[in-house]
Design an enzyme around this catalytic site. Structure first.
Site, PDB file in Angstrom:
ATOM      1  N   ASP A 198       0.833  -1.201   0.000  1.00 52.36           N
ATOM      2  CA  ASP A 198       0.000   0.000   0.000  1.00 52.36           C
ATOM      3  C   ASP A 198       0.870   1.254   0.000  1.00 52.36           C
ATOM      4  O   ASP A 198       0.370   2.376  -0.098  1.00 52.36           O
ATOM      5  CB  ASP A 198      -0.999   0.003   1.155  1.00 52.36           C
TER       6      ASP A 198
ATOM      7  N   GLU B 294       9.530  -3.862  10.760  1.00 59.48           N
ATOM      8  CA  GLU B 294       9.929  -2.572  10.196  1.00 59.48           C
ATOM      9  C   GLU B 294      10.411  -1.619  11.280  1.00 59.48           C
ATOM     10  O   GLU B 294       9.734  -1.413  12.288  1.00 59.48           O
ATOM     11  CB  GLU B 294       8.768  -1.929   9.429  1.00 59.48           C
TER      12      GLU B 294
END
Length: 272
Positions: free
Chosen positions: A52, A188
């Site tokens: 995304d 992340e």
């Protein structure tokens, strides 16, 4: 040199687990169209993510939040047409996984567009959704640490898990998503030592982005890997592989080889 799957066969979900057991690092890149997909597939990239992130790097938005399931399905179908061997993942966009039923509908659309796995952010209430999807034969990649869909709550794009309590929670969440049925985990922007501990904890592979060199694989946004100006601040973990690769295909090969040989990320591209 590139070392692919046995007999250069297409990647499968079970093959990812075999790679972890064998200590074979996985190279992943984001991709949004058939042309780049074809180039990355031929260059030996193992996993392709239709992220995304397209909201920011393709649509020019300030965050990933406006991206829709229709956007994701369109780009997933485009990318799928360019692949022969890489495993294709697609993100569930913001609020598409707000309930297990909504996640099932969105995941079905993405798998029908060509994805082999969907990725969703977070743990906690998302554990029910991960379990719900896995029980319905939809492979799931979890995503912990900095979760871009939580940017408003987090107050920006910041390293996660530096404090002892936060690190403990991340380790617990990682175990929980694996137990719920996730087949892969993206970490992340977390300290390298924490990512290493999580990777050792889990039976499923971990994919790092700003998470140090000890994950089972690495992912970068293709624009960052090519050193392109996206209009956003360049994170510390980004490296321009086009400079050494000389072409898009060469950059992808250089990136994959650096990941597999443990040369990327190094200390300069990691967080403590």
């Amino acid at each position: 040199m590139y070392s692919g799957t046995p007999d250069d066969k297409p990647w499968t979900v079970p093959a990812l687990l075999e790679a972890k057991r064998a200590g074979r690092k996985l190279a992943m890149l984001t991709c949004y169209d058939a042309g780049f997909a074809r180039a990355f597939d031929a260059a030996g990239i193992d996993l392709i993510l239709v992220g995304d992130s397209l909201g920011m790097v393709v649509q020019g938005r300030d965050s990933t939040l406006p991206v829709t399931v229709a956007d994701m399905a369109y780009h997933t179908a485009c990318v799928a047409r360019g692949l022969r061997r890489a495993l294709l993942l697609a993100d569930l966009p913001f609020q598409a996984d707000a309930t297990p039923e909504r996640a099932l509908d969105a995941s079905t659309a993405l798998l029908q567009a060509g994805a082999a796995m969907v990725k969703l952010e977070g743990a906690g209430p998302k554990l029910e959704t991960i379990r719900f999807l896995a029980e319905r034969e939809i492979p799931v990649c979890a995503h912990l640490g900095l979760t871009p869909q939580s940017v408003l709550r987090l107050g920006g794009y910041k390293v996660q898990g530096r404090e002892e309590a936060a690190a403990a929670k991340l380790r617990a969440d990682a175990r929980a998503v694996a137990e719920a049925g996730a087949s892969l985990l993206v970490l992340e922007c977390v300290p390298g030592a924490l990512a290493a501990a999580i990777t050792a904890d889990l039976p499923i592979p971990t994919i790092g982005i700003g998470a140090g060199p000890h994950c089972d694989g690495q992912v970068l946004v293709l624009h960052d890997m090519l050193g392109l100006n996206t209009g956003h601040r360049r994170p510390r973990f980004v490296k321009d592989f086009l400079a050494e690769g000389g072409s898009v295909a060469g950059a992808a090969r250089a990136y994959a080889e650096a990941v597999r040989e443990g040369r990327f990320p190094d200390a300069a591209h990691s967080y403590e």
